[in-house]
Design a protein around this motif. Structure first.
Motif, PDB file in Angstrom:
ATOM      1  N   CYS A 162      77.420  16.107   6.540  1.00  0.00           N
ATOM      2  CA  CYS A 162      76.364  16.437   8.121  1.00  0.00           C
ATOM      3  C   CYS A 162      76.009  14.704   8.553  1.00  0.00           C
ATOM      4  O   CYS A 162      74.622  14.818   9.519  1.00  0.00           O
ATOM      5  N   ALA A 163      76.529  13.942   7.300  1.00  0.00           N
ATOM      6  CA  ALA A 163      75.599  12.481   8.206  1.00  0.00           C
ATOM      7  C   ALA A 163      76.213  12.300   9.181  1.00  0.00           C
ATOM      8  O   ALA A 163      77.039  12.149   9.656  1.00  0.00           O
ATOM      9  N   PRO A 164      75.962  11.077  10.598  1.00  0.00           N
ATOM     10  CA  PRO A 164      74.485  11.381  10.336  1.00  0.00           C
ATOM     11  C   PRO A 164      73.058  12.252  10.302  1.00  0.00           C
ATOM     12  O   PRO A 164      73.438  12.975  11.690  1.00  0.00           O
ATOM     13  N   LEU A 165      72.089  11.771   9.654  1.00  0.00           N
ATOM     14  CA  LEU A 165      70.966  13.367  10.384  1.00  0.00           C
ATOM     15  C   LEU A 165      70.521  12.670  11.638  1.00  0.00           C
ATOM     16  O   LEU A 165      69.863  11.519  11.702  1.00  0.00           O
ATOM     17  N   LYS A 166      70.127  14.305  12.251  1.00  0.00           N
ATOM     18  CA  LYS A 166      68.892  13.336  13.197  1.00  0.00           C
ATOM     19  C   LYS A 166      68.341  14.958  12.961  1.00  0.00           C
ATOM     20  O   LYS A 166      68.944  16.245  13.226  1.00  0.00           O
ATOM     21  N   TYR A 167      67.074  15.257  13.380  1.00  0.00           N
ATOM     22  CA  TYR A 167      66.846  16.799  13.179  1.00  0.00           C
ATOM     23  C   TYR A 167      64.614  15.860  13.521  1.00  0.00           C
ATOM     24  O   TYR A 167      63.881  14.648  13.597  1.00  0.00           O
ATOM     25  N   PHE A 168      64.132  17.160  14.351  1.00  0.00           N
ATOM     26  CA  PHE A 168      62.611  16.427  14.487  1.00  0.00           C
ATOM     27  C   PHE A 168      62.144  17.614  13.315  1.00  0.00           C
ATOM     28  O   PHE A 168      62.168  18.643  12.544  1.00  0.00           O
ATOM     29  N   TYR A 169      60.539  17.259  12.903  1.00  0.00           N
ATOM     30  CA  TYR A 169      60.104  17.916  11.913  1.00  0.00           C
ATOM     31  C   TYR A 169      58.185  18.049  12.583  1.00  0.00           C
ATOM     32  O   TYR A 169      57.838  17.107  13.123  1.00  0.00           O
ATOM     33  N   PHE A 170      58.010  19.068  12.120  1.00  0.00           N
ATOM     34  CA  PHE A 170      56.463  19.649  11.704  1.00  0.00           C
ATOM     35  C   PHE A 170      55.502  20.069  11.088  1.00  0.00           C
ATOM     36  O   PHE A 170      56.103  20.682  10.101  1.00  0.00           O
ATOM     37  N   ILE A 171      54.883  19.232  10.068  1.00  0.00           N
ATOM     38  CA  ILE A 171      54.201  19.348   9.171  1.00  0.00           C
ATOM     39  C   ILE A 171      52.183  19.250   9.477  1.00  0.00           C
ATOM     40  O   ILE A 171      52.124  18.814   9.799  1.00  0.00           O
ATOM     41  N   GLN A 172      52.334  21.118   8.631  1.00  0.00           N
ATOM     42  CA  GLN A 172      51.088  21.379   9.344  1.00  0.00           C
ATOM     43  C   GLN A 172      50.646  21.496   7.099  1.00  0.00           C
ATOM     44  O   GLN A 172      50.392  21.506   6.165  1.00  0.00           O
ATOM     45  N   GLY A 173      48.681  21.518   7.030  1.00  0.00           N
ATOM     46  CA  GLY A 173      48.351  21.369   5.755  1.00  0.00           C
ATOM     47  C   GLY A 173      47.470  21.173   6.027  1.00  0.00           C
ATOM     48  O   GLY A 173      46.402  21.069   6.993  1.00  0.00           O
ATOM     49  N   GLU A 174      46.733  22.649   5.009  1.00  0.00           N
ATOM     50  CA  GLU A 174      44.761  22.575   5.210  1.00  0.00           C
ATOM     51  C   GLU A 174      43.891  21.634   4.287  1.00  0.00           C
ATOM     52  O   GLU A 174      44.717  21.199   3.173  1.00  0.00           O
ATOM     53  N   ARG A 175      42.969  20.856   5.200  1.00  0.00           N
ATOM     54  CA  ARG A 175      41.940  19.445   4.568  1.00  0.00           C
ATOM     55  C   ARG A 175      41.511  20.512   3.276  1.00  0.00           C
ATOM     56  O   ARG A 175      41.054  21.066   3.901  1.00  0.00           O
ATOM     57  N   ILE A 176      41.241  19.364   2.271  1.00  0.00           N
ATOM     58  CA  ILE A 176      39.956  19.689   1.383  1.00  0.00           C
ATOM     59  C   ILE A 176      38.912  19.649   1.214  1.00  0.00           C
ATOM     60  O   ILE A 176      37.923  20.023   0.042  1.00  0.00           O
ATOM     61  N   ASP A 177      38.826  18.754   2.023  1.00  0.00           N
ATOM     62  CA  ASP A 177      37.255  17.760   2.061  1.00  0.00           C
ATOM     63  C   ASP A 177      36.263  18.661   3.211  1.00  0.00           C
ATOM     64  O   ASP A 177      35.422  18.052   2.824  1.00  0.00           O
ATOM     65  N   ILE A 178      36.800  19.522   3.303  1.00  0.00           N
ATOM     66  CA  ILE A 178      35.962  20.510   4.115  1.00  0.00           C
ATOM     67  C   ILE A 178      35.966  22.104   4.434  1.00  0.00           C
ATOM     68  O   ILE A 178      36.872  22.510   3.637  1.00  0.00           O
ATOM     69  N   ASP A 179      35.283  22.711   4.553  1.00  0.00           N
ATOM     70  CA  ASP A 179      35.433  24.472   4.575  1.00  0.00           C
ATOM     71  C   ASP A 179      36.423  24.738   5.320  1.00  0.00           C
ATOM     72  O   ASP A 179      36.188  24.543   6.203  1.00  0.00           O
ATOM     73  N   LYS A 180      36.561  26.286   4.982  1.00  0.00           N
ATOM     74  CA  LYS A 180      37.906  27.242   5.400  1.00  0.00           C
ATOM     75  C   LYS A 180      37.170  27.567   6.793  1.00  0.00           C
ATOM     76  O   LYS A 180      36.356  27.896   6.560  1.00  0.00           O
ATOM     77  N   LEU A 181      37.737  27.425   7.399  1.00  0.00           N
ATOM     78  CA  LEU A 181      37.953  27.844   9.273  1.00  0.00           C
ATOM     79  C   LEU A 181      37.721  29.423   8.679  1.00  0.00           C
ATOM     80  O   LEU A 181      38.632  30.182   8.007  1.00  0.00           O
ATOM     81  N   GLU A 182      36.359  29.607   9.460  1.00  0.00           N
ATOM     82  CA  GLU A 182      36.260  31.553   9.166  1.00  0.00           C
ATOM     83  C   GLU A 182      36.401  32.289  11.181  1.00  0.00           C
ATOM     84  O   GLU A 182      35.929  31.619  11.499  1.00  0.00           O
ATOM     85  N   VAL A 183      37.376  32.987  11.117  1.00  0.00           N
ATOM     86  CA  VAL A 183      38.105  33.446  11.886  1.00  0.00           C
ATOM     87  C   VAL A 183      36.586  34.428  12.251  1.00  0.00           C
ATOM     88  O   VAL A 183      36.553  35.776  12.223  1.00  0.00           O
ATOM     89  N   GLU A 184      36.655  34.770  13.503  1.00  0.00           N
ATOM     90  CA  GLU A 184      35.186  36.253  13.973  1.00  0.00           C
ATOM     91  C   GLU A 184      35.952  36.582  15.122  1.00  0.00           C
ATOM     92  O   GLU A 184      36.690  36.419  16.179  1.00  0.00           O
ATOM     93  N   VAL A 185      35.787  37.948  14.672  1.00  0.00           N
ATOM     94  CA  VAL A 185      37.105  38.937  15.668  1.00  0.00           C
ATOM     95  C   VAL A 185      35.712  39.643  16.858  1.00  0.00           C
ATOM     96  O   VAL A 185      34.765  40.318  15.967  1.00  0.00           O
ATOM     97  N   ASP A 186      36.585  39.355  17.695  1.00  0.00           N
ATOM     98  CA  ASP A 186      34.769  40.303  18.728  1.00  0.00           C
ATOM     99  C   ASP A 186      35.465  41.688  18.721  1.00  0.00           C
ATOM    100  O   ASP A 186      36.532  42.239  18.558  1.00  0.00           O
ATOM    101  N   LYS A 187      34.273  43.342  18.671  1.00  0.00           N
ATOM    102  CA  LYS A 187      34.260  43.667  19.008  1.00  0.00           C
ATOM    103  C   LYS A 187      34.361  44.570  20.007  1.00  0.00           C
ATOM    104  O   LYS A 187      34.062  44.297  20.788  1.00  0.00           O
TER     105      LYS A 187
END
Length: 65
Positions: A40-65
């Motif tokens: 398949c060379a030459p390669l051409k692609y987009f990339y999107f990388i996500q990850g959670e930070r470890i230096d802060i608390d996890k986000l808490e989601v509040e659901v409207d009732k």
């Protein structure tokens, strides 16, 4: 490596142009390795990388009732 939880890393690959056999080979020390079919060379692609930070608390989601 001291800022991102390696187990939370996700990667999205999108080929540019024609079909390409691409995959994520490995994620080690916050380094992403892309595997591919050698024909398949030459390669051409987009990339999107996500990850959670470890230096802060996890986000808490509040659901409207």
């Amino acid at each position: 490596t001291k800022l991102v939880d390696e187990d939370s890393i996700t990667v999205q690959l999108t080929a540019i142009g024609g079909k390409q056999d691409l995959w994520i080979e490995d994620v080690i020390n916050n380094t992403v390795t892309v595997g591919h079919d050698p024909s398949c060379a030459p390669l051409k692609y987009f990339y999107f990388i996500q990850g959670e930070r470890i230096d802060i608390d996890k986000l808490e989601v509040e659901v409207d009732k």
